[in-house]
Design a protein around this motif. Structure first.
Motif, PDB file in Angstrom:
ATOM      1  N   TRP A 278      40.571  14.422 -22.780  1.00  0.00           N
ATOM      2  CA  TRP A 278      41.028  15.686 -23.359  1.00  0.00           C
ATOM      3  C   TRP A 278      42.533  15.660 -23.636  1.00  0.00           C
ATOM      4  O   TRP A 278      43.317  15.275 -22.785  1.00  0.00           O
ATOM      5  CB  TRP A 278      40.678  16.813 -22.384  1.00  0.00           C
ATOM      6  CG  TRP A 278      41.017  18.186 -22.888  1.00  0.00           C
ATOM      7  CD1 TRP A 278      41.998  19.005 -22.408  1.00  0.00           C
ATOM      8  CD2 TRP A 278      40.380  18.902 -23.938  1.00  0.00           C
ATOM      9  NE1 TRP A 278      42.014  20.181 -23.090  1.00  0.00           N
ATOM     10  CE2 TRP A 278      41.041  20.156 -24.050  1.00  0.00           C
ATOM     11  CE3 TRP A 278      39.335  18.608 -24.822  1.00  0.00           C
ATOM     12  CZ2 TRP A 278      40.663  21.116 -24.991  1.00  0.00           C
ATOM     13  CZ3 TRP A 278      38.971  19.562 -25.755  1.00  0.00           C
ATOM     14  CH2 TRP A 278      39.635  20.796 -25.833  1.00  0.00           C
ATOM     15  N   LYS A 279      42.906  16.056 -24.848  1.00  0.00           N
ATOM     16  CA  LYS A 279      44.304  16.144 -25.267  1.00  0.00           C
ATOM     17  C   LYS A 279      45.070  14.836 -25.108  1.00  0.00           C
ATOM     18  O   LYS A 279      46.260  14.824 -24.804  1.00  0.00           O
ATOM     19  CB  LYS A 279      45.024  17.253 -24.478  1.00  0.00           C
ATOM     20  CG  LYS A 279      44.560  18.639 -24.886  1.00  0.00           C
ATOM     21  CD  LYS A 279      45.519  19.703 -24.448  1.00  0.00           C
ATOM     22  CE  LYS A 279      45.084  21.045 -24.996  1.00  0.00           C
ATOM     23  NZ  LYS A 279      45.892  22.142 -24.537  1.00  0.00           N
ATOM     24  N   SER A 280      44.359  13.703 -25.231  1.00  0.00           N
ATOM     25  CA  SER A 280      45.045  12.423 -25.103  1.00  0.00           C
ATOM     26  C   SER A 280      45.189  11.807 -26.489  1.00  0.00           C
ATOM     27  O   SER A 280      44.967  12.481 -27.489  1.00  0.00           O
ATOM     28  CB  SER A 280      44.233  11.505 -24.197  1.00  0.00           C
ATOM     29  OG  SER A 280      42.966  11.292 -24.794  1.00  0.00           O
ATOM     30  N   LYS A 281      45.574  10.534 -26.536  1.00  0.00           N
ATOM     31  CA  LYS A 281      45.700   9.854 -27.825  1.00  0.00           C
ATOM     32  C   LYS A 281      44.677   8.736 -27.887  1.00  0.00           C
ATOM     33  O   LYS A 281      44.899   7.633 -27.408  1.00  0.00           O
ATOM     34  CB  LYS A 281      47.111   9.290 -27.971  1.00  0.00           C
ATOM     35  CG  LYS A 281      48.149  10.383 -28.088  1.00  0.00           C
ATOM     36  CD  LYS A 281      49.522   9.804 -28.292  1.00  0.00           C
ATOM     37  CE  LYS A 281      50.530  10.926 -28.460  1.00  0.00           C
ATOM     38  NZ  LYS A 281      51.913  10.432 -28.383  1.00  0.00           N
ATOM     39  N   LEU A 282      43.544   9.066 -28.494  1.00  0.00           N
ATOM     40  CA  LEU A 282      42.400   8.158 -28.420  1.00  0.00           C
ATOM     41  C   LEU A 282      42.498   7.011 -29.412  1.00  0.00           C
ATOM     42  O   LEU A 282      42.856   7.202 -30.576  1.00  0.00           O
ATOM     43  CB  LEU A 282      41.116   8.933 -28.712  1.00  0.00           C
ATOM     44  CG  LEU A 282      40.593   9.792 -27.582  1.00  0.00           C
ATOM     45  CD1 LEU A 282      39.384  10.566 -28.046  1.00  0.00           C
ATOM     46  CD2 LEU A 282      40.237   8.927 -26.405  1.00  0.00           C
ATOM     47  N   HIS A 283      42.161   5.813 -28.920  1.00  0.00           N
ATOM     48  CA  HIS A 283      41.972   4.652 -29.782  1.00  0.00           C
ATOM     49  C   HIS A 283      40.505   4.280 -29.687  1.00  0.00           C
ATOM     50  O   HIS A 283      39.997   4.090 -28.586  1.00  0.00           O
ATOM     51  CB  HIS A 283      42.827   3.478 -29.305  1.00  0.00           C
ATOM     52  CG  HIS A 283      44.281   3.722 -29.462  1.00  0.00           C
ATOM     53  ND1 HIS A 283      45.032   3.162 -30.459  1.00  0.00           N
ATOM     54  CD2 HIS A 283      45.133   4.490 -28.752  1.00  0.00           C
ATOM     55  CE1 HIS A 283      46.276   3.563 -30.370  1.00  0.00           C
ATOM     56  NE2 HIS A 283      46.378   4.384 -29.330  1.00  0.00           N
ATOM     57  N   LEU A 284      39.831   4.173 -30.813  1.00  0.00           N
ATOM     58  CA  LEU A 284      38.397   3.918 -30.749  1.00  0.00           C
ATOM     59  C   LEU A 284      38.053   2.479 -31.117  1.00  0.00           C
ATOM     60  O   LEU A 284      37.326   2.211 -32.064  1.00  0.00           O
ATOM     61  CB  LEU A 284      37.641   4.894 -31.650  1.00  0.00           C
ATOM     62  CG  LEU A 284      37.723   6.355 -31.213  1.00  0.00           C
ATOM     63  CD1 LEU A 284      36.868   7.226 -32.111  1.00  0.00           C
ATOM     64  CD2 LEU A 284      37.285   6.525 -29.769  1.00  0.00           C
ATOM     65  N   GLU A 285      38.597   1.536 -30.333  1.00  0.00           N
ATOM     66  CA  GLU A 285      38.160   0.157 -30.523  1.00  0.00           C
ATOM     67  C   GLU A 285      36.808  -0.039 -29.832  1.00  0.00           C
ATOM     68  O   GLU A 285      36.350   0.807 -29.086  1.00  0.00           O
ATOM     69  CB  GLU A 285      39.199  -0.819 -29.971  1.00  0.00           C
ATOM     70  CG  GLU A 285      40.277  -1.171 -30.993  1.00  0.00           C
ATOM     71  CD  GLU A 285      41.546  -0.372 -30.787  1.00  0.00           C
ATOM     72  OE1 GLU A 285      41.523   0.502 -29.896  1.00  0.00           O
ATOM     73  OE2 GLU A 285      42.534  -0.619 -31.498  1.00  0.00           O
ATOM     74  N   THR A 286      36.205  -1.225 -30.073  1.00  0.00           N
ATOM     75  CA  THR A 286      34.840  -1.457 -29.593  1.00  0.00           C
ATOM     76  C   THR A 286      34.634  -1.131 -28.105  1.00  0.00           C
ATOM     77  O   THR A 286      33.662  -0.448 -27.768  1.00  0.00           O
ATOM     78  CB  THR A 286      34.433  -2.908 -29.896  1.00  0.00           C
ATOM     79  OG1 THR A 286      34.740  -3.172 -31.256  1.00  0.00           O
ATOM     80  CG2 THR A 286      32.970  -3.120 -29.656  1.00  0.00           C
ATOM     81  N   PRO A 287      35.526  -1.587 -27.199  1.00  0.00           N
ATOM     82  CA  PRO A 287      35.260  -1.267 -25.789  1.00  0.00           C
ATOM     83  C   PRO A 287      35.169   0.228 -25.547  1.00  0.00           C
ATOM     84  O   PRO A 287      34.302   0.705 -24.809  1.00  0.00           O
ATOM     85  CB  PRO A 287      36.465  -1.865 -25.055  1.00  0.00           C
ATOM     86  CG  PRO A 287      37.078  -2.817 -25.980  1.00  0.00           C
ATOM     87  CD  PRO A 287      36.752  -2.378 -27.368  1.00  0.00           C
ATOM     88  N   MET A 288      36.058   0.996 -26.184  1.00  0.00           N
ATOM     89  CA  MET A 288      36.076   2.440 -25.975  1.00  0.00           C
ATOM     90  C   MET A 288      34.820   3.081 -26.562  1.00  0.00           C
ATOM     91  O   MET A 288      34.269   4.021 -25.984  1.00  0.00           O
ATOM     92  CB  MET A 288      37.329   3.024 -26.637  1.00  0.00           C
ATOM     93  CG  MET A 288      37.503   4.500 -26.403  1.00  0.00           C
ATOM     94  SD  MET A 288      37.677   4.890 -24.643  1.00  0.00           S
ATOM     95  CE  MET A 288      38.409   6.515 -24.749  1.00  0.00           C
ATOM     96  N   LEU A 289      34.353   2.563 -27.715  1.00  0.00           N
ATOM     97  CA  LEU A 289      33.120   3.114 -28.294  1.00  0.00           C
ATOM     98  C   LEU A 289      31.962   2.932 -27.322  1.00  0.00           C
ATOM     99  O   LEU A 289      31.218   3.873 -27.042  1.00  0.00           O
ATOM    100  CB  LEU A 289      32.810   2.419 -29.620  1.00  0.00           C
ATOM    101  CG  LEU A 289      33.714   2.782 -30.797  1.00  0.00           C
ATOM    102  CD1 LEU A 289      33.359   1.935 -32.007  1.00  0.00           C
ATOM    103  CD2 LEU A 289      33.573   4.258 -31.132  1.00  0.00           C
TER     104      LEU A 289
END
Ligand SMILES: [Cu+2]
Ligand SMILES: [Cu+2]
Lengths: 319, 217, 550
Positions: C347-358
């Motif tokens: 919440w309210k962070s700065k998301l990076h949606l690379e493969t591990p995060m997906l």
């Protein structure tokens, strides 16, 4: 700080979540099979309640994550830091305490409904060793609380049980008047005591429409009772894996009016119907399959079981 | 600039470790940076393993007790089951007193009295072997076989599994005895001896439990 | 000494790849052993997945027309056994083997040789199990629970039979797991670098610690049960034979005393993986680190007291059913703490949606679903309806595939640069993710409605009214089979010719990122000293004031 506007927005979102999850909870009744007993109605009420609570939580959490994924994205090369929040003990206590209360509430509701189910349970071993002692945890069959449209008639504890015998891989039912059939007939709106017996391995007595399931153990009889409230054709299925032809351990369950039930008992006493024997049929005409491993050995087991069948059926008489 | 407190202050449990008895201290690390304490982590590992192994016994004991409490024909009528006899008592006393002997042997090696150690250690080996032979005699004289009934099967499985551990203990002791002849064997401490001693105490303690439920119950 | 929590600036390592040879030899290096575990278990994953696809082919149609019934029973028995004991549990052991020493700043595991032996037991034990398919009377066919008396009956007098192979194989895997457990506990307690206090351990290490404690104190119950089952099977005793005064319910208690916690042996490290990846890709500290760490222990402790929920329809008295219903539901409280913590981190962070995060985020979402059906299953009256139906199978696959296997894939992508020294291909990774996500939901969601409708598990033919959902599930299953192809391609090609990886490609905290990619033989050039809290992300304008003790 949270502004008044944000509070109102939050309240509105929770209200929407509540409404949607309530709606899903009502839909849940439709995912279940026919309700043929009052127990089934109770179980479906519980299921609907669980689905509603679950949907509320699921939508809440997934909503927050989805919102974040859409709106809190960093630019690809922006590796600057996000929020600094390392924790907040008030919030953490809150999200520990609230779920605790919630699951205790769910457990309480479930226990409540369990108390209304007609499960007498296993004949305790103590009783087997010393038949004079009363069962440790078996309850007397009690009438269901007047929850459904058709209140159940008073129970008949003196009624002789219908004996359900499971063996590899066939069901048979022995009725109080001594007739045996491979079809389970039950009078509607009456509590029929069942005595569950297995001859070889563990089997499971399961009629989805009754929402009733109980494992059956060799040499350990289990008393059970069902009160069907709806006339119809249902299916009994073995629910505990019992070997090669496990999938074929099916038996028709017919719930009919008291009079029709009596007539049927008389009819089969005179000429037993020739019901299909699924396992024997498959053994006689094995279906065409893409691959045959040649591991088959159930034929031997079935033959051996047939030899003792008569002896064991005598043993399966009610106590 | 806003300061946030460091959330993860190390727990100072070194201080209460110091207050524990010596024998217990050697199983507990004192904070990070103990990687070079080979003896300490070795003993810790052995302790963890023995605790885990005791659960195997616990599960067998659970099965034994549950079956004994509920089975109608524990032993067939007329067959004499395992009973407390002088023979069994002597066997038990020998095994249990070997715990004291091995403790003395461990103390001897700590004081670097090698001959005394070898003597006491060999005595333990003899006592353990005596127990094994006694167990074998008891098995051969029993009125029941493995398949006689549930009770007889349970008796053989439980005593057999314990006997296997005694055998392993004796073999470990023999290995340590052989190693004591190697010069400079004890330059890095006495891990092998300490571990074998602990294992032997474990085997003896288990026998007390098994004796109670097999012979007394 | 260097302050190692904050990694050094990125540089391309001088360490050259030593070739593949050392992965095929007996090595005591925890990093080599970790990769050996991952590689071996992935092969078993492929085999067990193949078995699943044959099962799904059979269930495309109501009739039994693909394989004969005994073979079908062998398929689901070995599918379950291999997926649990040869893929999920040991692959997480492999990851832990690689990562735990790095994360706590140690040069290796506490007992390197024991570590190697524990690994080398695994391939022969697994091959033994697989080889039972080629016995004249086939493999074990009693399901992965191997309940007596059916498991005692099927071998039908053959002294060498699939069931014996199954018992011996599981016994060996158990021995290997106990060796591993002793090693992990000792490593985590004794090998931590100076300053690496318990409340500075990454959550992954906490979860490995609690999972391995469960292995150590629950798995022996299965060993005891297997010993007794073996006596019944091979030596003619009757411990579990109800027709000879034995009691099969004792086996059920012993089996589930281990096999329920086994789910947490698998799930806890997966939670640990989520707790590593989510903060790194949202650039924020893990919210409520301490409560998440302690919740791991809470899960471990409570999960030892819930096993009877697998036996609600068995011969269990009413009081037992209700007691274990309450304890089972309490598990949800502790898993809830973790889910809320991950959500608050995002919440309210700065998301990076690379493969591990997906993979991690999808895993969390599907875990919430699995957790909810889990609480439902704990409710006795509802469980009496769906027990032993496809509802349970669906719930279980949402746990082991859609949560845990997703987490394993997330971990492999996340630490791939560290392990190999190369970057993987993001495009192929995303393709793998979407195929997996779609395939997994198509395959396992339909099992829930099927179970509600009363379709019993382990049947090779079924009444025709269940067909439509089964077709969907089968298509999803085949799609899952396809989904691993881009993964395999990505791993092989990237390992051989991927771009060289810097020390810290994700700008993550944690000691494993402070050393080169791949790390040198003894992991760190000098013993690191830890002076900072874990997950030290967050607004750089906010400083962390040090505690009095560091
Ligand atoms: Cu599966
Ligand atoms: Cu469970």
């Amino acid at each position: 700080m949270i502004t008044v506007l944000e509070y109102i927005l939050l309240a509105a979102l929770i209200a929407v979540d509540l409404m949607v999850s309530r709606w899903i909870g009502i839909q849940a009744y439709g995912w279940m099979p026919v309700e043929a007993t009052q127990e089934a109605q109770r179980v479906d009420d519980l299921f609907s309640f669980l689905v509603a609570v679950g949907a509320f939580i699921f939508l809440g959490i997934v909503g927050v994550i989805a919102y974040s994924v859409v709106f809190f994205r960093a630019a690809p090369t922006d590796y600057t830091e996000g929020h600094p929040g390392r924790g907040n003990w008030k919030v953490e206590v809150l999200w520990t305490a609230v779920p605790t209360l919630l699951v205790l509430w769910i457990a309480f509701q479930s226990a409540n409904i369990y108390g209304q189910l007609n499960i007498l349970g296993l004949t305790p071993i103590v009783e087997r060793l010393n038949p004079l002692e009363s069962p440790a945890y078996a309850r007397e069959p009690s009438p269901n609380p007047a929850a459904g449209p058709k209140p159940a008639p008073p129970p008949q504890p003196e009624a002789q049980p219908t004996v359900v015998v499971a063996k590899q891989w066939e069901w048979s039912f022995r009725y109080p008047n001594g007739v045996t059939s491979r079809e389970l007939h039950l009078p509607v709106n009456a509590t029929t005591p069942l005595l569950l017996k297995s001859q070889d391995v563990i089997h499971g007595f399961y009629v989805p429409a009754f929402r009733a399931k109980q494992d059956m153990f060799p040499d350990r009889d289990i008393t059970f009772a069902v009160t069907p409230t709806q006339v119809g054709q249902y299916r009994l299925q073995d629910s505990q894996f019992s070997g090669e032809y496990f999938a074929l351990m099916l038996a028709p369950v017919v719930v009919e009016e008291e009079a029709a039930y009596g007539q049927w008992l008389e009819k089969i006493a005179q000429n037993p119907p020739d019901l299909p024997r699924l396992v024997a049929e498959e053994q006689a005409h094995p279906p065409r399959r893409l691959f045959d491993s040649g591991w088959r050995r159930g034929d031997a087991i079935a033959a051996a079981a047939d030899e003792d069948a008569i002896a064991l059926r005598d043993q399966a008489s009610p106590p | 600039m806003r300061h946030i407190p460091l959330d993860e202050r190390p727990i100072r449990y070194d201080r209460w470790i110091d207050r524990l008895p010596r024998w217990l201290q050697r199983f507990l690390p004192k904070g990070g940076g103990t990687a070079k304490d080979h003896h300490g982590k070795g003993m810790f590992g052995v302790t963890v393993f023995l605790l885990s192994e005791s659960v195997v016994f616990l599960s067998l004991i659970f099965a034994y007790s549950a079956l004994k409490a509920t089975t109608a024909d524990w032993l067939p009528a007329g067959v004499k089951g395992p009973e407390v006899s002088t023979f069994v008592v002597i066997n038990t006393v020998v095994l249990l007193s070997s715990s004291a002997v091995i403790q003395l042997a461990e103390r001897a090696i700590k004081k670097e009295r090698l001959t005394r150690f070898r003597l006491l250690w060999s005595l333990t080996v003899l006592m353990g072997s005596y127990f094994l032979v006694g167990q074998a005699i008891e098995w051969s004289q029993a009125e029941f076989g493995l398949r006689t009934s549930i009770g007889s099967s349970a008796f053989y499985v439980l005593t057999g599994f314990h006997g296997l551990h005694v055998l392993v203990g004796v073999l470990l002791q023999l290995t340590m005895l052989g190693r004591s002849l190697i010069p400079h064997n004890y330059d890095d401490g006495h891990f092998g001896i300490n571990a074998t001693t602990l294992f032997w105490h474990f085997v003896d303690a288990l026998w007390v439990v098994l004796f109670t439920i097999i012979y007394v119950w | 000494m260097t302050d190692s929590t904050h990694p050094l600036p990125n540089d391309i390592p001088q360490v050259q790849m030593q070739g593949w040879g050392h992965y095929l030899r007996f090595s005591t290096d925890h990093k080599v052993i970790g990769v050996q575990y991952l590689f071996t278990t992935f092969l078993f994953f492929l085999m067990a997945g193949l078995l699943a696809m044959i099962i799904r082919a059979e269930l495309l149609t109501p009739a039994s027309n693909v394989v004969d019934r005994p073979f079908y029973n062998g398929l689901f028995t070995l599918h379950g056994t291999m997926m649990i004991f040869l893929w999920v549990i040991p692959s997480l052991v492999g990851l832990a083997n690689y990562l735990v020493p790095l994360m706590i700043g140690a040069d290796d595991m506490a007992f390197p040789r024991l570590n190697a032996i524990a690994f080398w037991i695994l391939p022969p034990a697994g091959l033994l199990l697989v080889s039972s398919f080629f016995l004249p009377h086939g493999s074990a066919q009693a399901g992965w629970w191997s309940y007596p008396p059916i498991s005692l009956q099927l071998p039908s007098g053959q002294p060498i039979n699939g069931e014996v192979f199954w018992i011996v194989s599981l016994f060996l895997i158990g021995v290997s797991s106990i060796m591993g457990g002793v090693n992990f506990i000792t490593t985590i307690v004794w090998m931590r670098a100076p300053g690496m206090t318990f409340f500075r351990l990454p959550i992954f290490v906490w979860t490995v610690l609690s999972a391995q404690l469960l292995q150590l104190f629950c798995l022996p119950a299965l060993t005891g049960a297997l010993i007794l089952l073996f006596f019944d099977l091979a030596l003619g005793t009757h411990f579990f034979d109800p027709l000879e005064n034995g009691d099969p319910i004792i086996y059920q208690h012993l089996f589930w005393f281990y096999s329920h916690p086994a789910v947490y042996v698998m799930a806890l490290p997966a939670f640990g993986i989520f707790s590593e990846i989510i903060p790194a890709f949202s650039r924020s500290p893990l919210f409520g680190y301490r409560s998440v760490a302690l919740a791991s222990f809470g899960i471990a402790v409570v999960s030892v007291t819930v096993w009877v929920h697998h036996m609600f329809a068995s011969a269990t008295p009413g009081w037992m059913r209700l007691l274990f219903m309450a304890s089972s539901m309490l598990v949800a409280v502790f898993t809830g703490i973790k889910v809320f913590a991950w959500t608050a981190t995002v919440w309210k962070s700065k998301l990076h949606l690379e493969t591990p995060m997906l993979f991690a985020l999808a895993g969390v979402v599907m875990f919430v679903f699995a957790g909810i059906t889990g609480v439902m299953l704990a409710a006795v009256p509802f469980d009496l309806h769906v027990n032993n139906t496809y509802f349970v199978v669906g719930h279980f696959h949402y746990v082991v595939y859609n949560t845990i296997t997703m987490a394993i894939f997330a971990a492999i992508y996340y630490w791939f640069p560290k392990i190999t020294g190369h970057l993987y291909s993001e495009g192929w990774g995303k393709l793998h993710f979407w195929l997996t996500l779609v395939g997994a939901n198509l395959a396992f969601f339909p099992m829930h409605p099927l179970g509600l409708q009363g379709m019993v598990r382990r049947i090779s033919s079924y009444p025709p009214e269940y067909q439509s959902w089964n077709v969907v599930a089968s298509l999803g299953g085949f799609l899952l089979g396809v989904s691993v192809l881009p993964f395999i391609a990505n791993i092989i090609v990237s390992w051989m010719s991927g771009l060289p990886a810097p020390r810290n490609p994700w700008h993550a905290t944690g000691l494993e990122w402070a050393t080169t990619s791949p790390p040198p033989e003894k992991n760190f050039d000098e013993t690191p000293v830890v002076r900072r809290p874990p997950y030290d992300y967050g607004d750089p304008k906010v400083t962390v004031t040090e505690g009095q003790n560091s």
